[in-house]
Design an enzyme around this catalytic site. Structure first.
Site, PDB file in Angstrom:
ATOM      1  N   HIS A   1     -13.169   1.175   0.031  1.00 17.35           N
ATOM      2  CA  HIS A   1     -14.603   1.384  -0.196  1.00 17.35           C
ATOM      3  C   HIS A   1     -14.884   1.508  -1.687  1.00 17.35           C
ATOM      4  CE1 HIS A   1     -18.668   2.823   0.368  1.00 17.35           C
ATOM      5  NE2 HIS A   1     -18.379   3.924  -0.307  1.00 17.35           N
TER       6      HIS A   1
ATOM      7  N   TYR B   1      -7.759   4.611   7.851  1.00 20.92           N
ATOM      8  CA  TYR B   1      -8.610   4.207   8.969  1.00 20.92           C
ATOM      9  C   TYR B   1      -8.496   2.730   9.344  1.00 20.92           C
ATOM     10  CZ  TYR B   1     -11.624   2.973   4.976  1.00 20.92           C
ATOM     11  OH  TYR B   1     -12.117   2.468   3.803  1.00 20.92           O
TER      12      TYR B   1
ATOM     13  N   ARG C   1     -14.397  -6.364   3.951  1.00 28.74           N
ATOM     14  CA  ARG C   1     -14.106  -5.660   2.708  1.00 28.74           C
ATOM     15  C   ARG C   1     -12.595  -5.625   2.519  1.00 28.74           C
ATOM     16  NH1 ARG C   1     -15.327   0.104   3.447  1.00 28.74           N
ATOM     17  NH2 ARG C   1     -13.071   0.370   3.482  1.00 28.74           N
TER      18      ARG C   1
END
Length: 381
Positions: free
Chosen positions: A275, A284, A271
């Protein structure tokens, strides 16, 4: 005396618990993700298919950038970009026949558009206008929705019904790596294998379930290995290799259609963006991790292959880019139009026949709307 107590009655004897019901060896995935681009296997792929995959990848990337821009302009409430995952989604759509069904997750807007849905219709849910902006039966695409993995049991149910009717329909269900931690994932795979339902499960392993890395979700060698525990084949594929994805998914669809049962395909991808536009991915993961995947961009991989084989020139690149820009312009035009919404539509598509509670709620809302309309008219005088 019952039938089972009668002398000579049939008493099924199950195999001992230690005895495998299925030889696990043929079900195991490859040790490394399967690849086509950059290997000798690419020579066997139809050049027209490669060109089409390339054009769809370019179109999909432009769709992602345009939809992301629309969130910044306030035209979308949220958008889960699939930049970097385009090969998974395009291949899923192109591997299906018109009669088949696609069961997408909320991130799979590119798959439904490549399947033939109007680009603006795929964003209706994310705009907040309707629960689903299209007729699932007309397009044979299940609703785009945000609950994780709930579409998987639905796909199994439809596929099982198709097998009973013998109509040759296959369901392809898409889910992210985070969705494999949901109970629906287990239930869907277990039922599918027991019933030998004609369904293909595509797991897009993009590295993170929002902020949770795969290592904190499972200790399995790969997500594809989970297939063996349910009694179906598992395939591990390079999710950025559009040709490999199309080949593996096409084989799984054909196997399901011929009565071979379900297959679990894990596409190893990444990705590239957050998100959603509401997520801060820097909390993160490191930018260096993202940069490491840029050389494995699905568009770049396809461009290299086509260029080296003399199947892509500047005119073809320009044509693909122009087509993508035309799609983006049309998408902007539709999304910049203010939607005409009727609050009473909240009650229209819940049940075929409204329940007494819904009729009561609808009547209450109708009365409130009438009062608000009368008050607005008074103020205007």
């Amino acid at each position: 005396m019952t039938v089972m107590e009668q002398r000579g009655a049939y008493r099924p004897t199950p195999p001992p618990a230690w005895q495998p019901r299925t030889d696990p060896a043929p079900l195991l995935p490859d040790a490394e993700p399967y690849r086509v681009l950059g290997t000798g296997a690419a020579d066997k792929v139809d050049p027209e298919l490669l060109r089409r995959l390339y054009a769809e990848l370019v179109r999909g990337r432009r769709y992602n950038t345009q939809a992301t821009a629309l969130t910044k302009q306030g035209r979308l409430a949220v958008y889960p970009s699939s930049t970097g995952q385009e090969a998974c989604e395009i291949a899923a759509a192109l591997a299906l026949e018109e009669r088949d069904w696609l069961f997408p997750s909320y991130r799979d807007t590119l798959a439904v558009v490549a399947r033939g849905l109007a680009p603006a219709s795929a964003l209706t849910l994310l705009r907040g206008d309707w629960h689903t902006g299209y007729d699932p039966r007309e397009h044979r695409i299940a609703p785009l929705s945000t609950p994780l993995a709930t579409q998987l049991p639905h796909a199994v149910g439809l596929a099982h019904a198709a097998r009973l009717k013998g109509d040759g329909v296959v369901a392809l269900a898409m889910v992210g790596d985070g969705g494999t931690s949901e109970g629906d994932f287990h239930e869907a795979l277990n039922f599918a294998a027991v019933w030998q339902a004609p369904v293909v499960f595509l797991v897009q392993n993009n590295g993170f379930a929002i902020s949770v890395p795969l290592a904190k979700q499972t200790a399995a060698p790969s997500l594809a290995h989970k297939a063996v525990g349910y009694g179906m084949p598992g395939r591990l594929v390079d999710g950025n290799d559009a040709a490999a994805m199309h080949e593996v998914l096409s084989e799984a669809v054909a196997r399901a259609r011929e009565g071979g049962g379900p297959t679990l395909v894990e596409a190893v991808t990444y990705r590239m963006e957050a998100h959603t536009n509401a997520d801060d991915a820097t909390r993160y993961r490191q930018d260096t991790d993202v940069e490491a995947w840029r050389d494995h961009d699905p568009i770049l991989l396809m461009e290299r292959e086509l260029t080296e084989r003399g199947l892509l020139d500047d005119d073809m690149k320009r044509q693909a880019s122009d087509d993508a820009e035309a799609m983006a312009a049309d998408l902007r035009e539709h999304m910049n139009q203010e939607p005409v919404l009727d609050p009473m539509d909240l009650f229209t598509h819940v049940y075929a026949e409204q329940t007494s509670q819904l009729r009561e709620q609808a009547a209450q809302l109708r009365a409130e709307l009438e009062v608000a309309s009368e008050e607005a008219e008074e103020e205007a005088r």
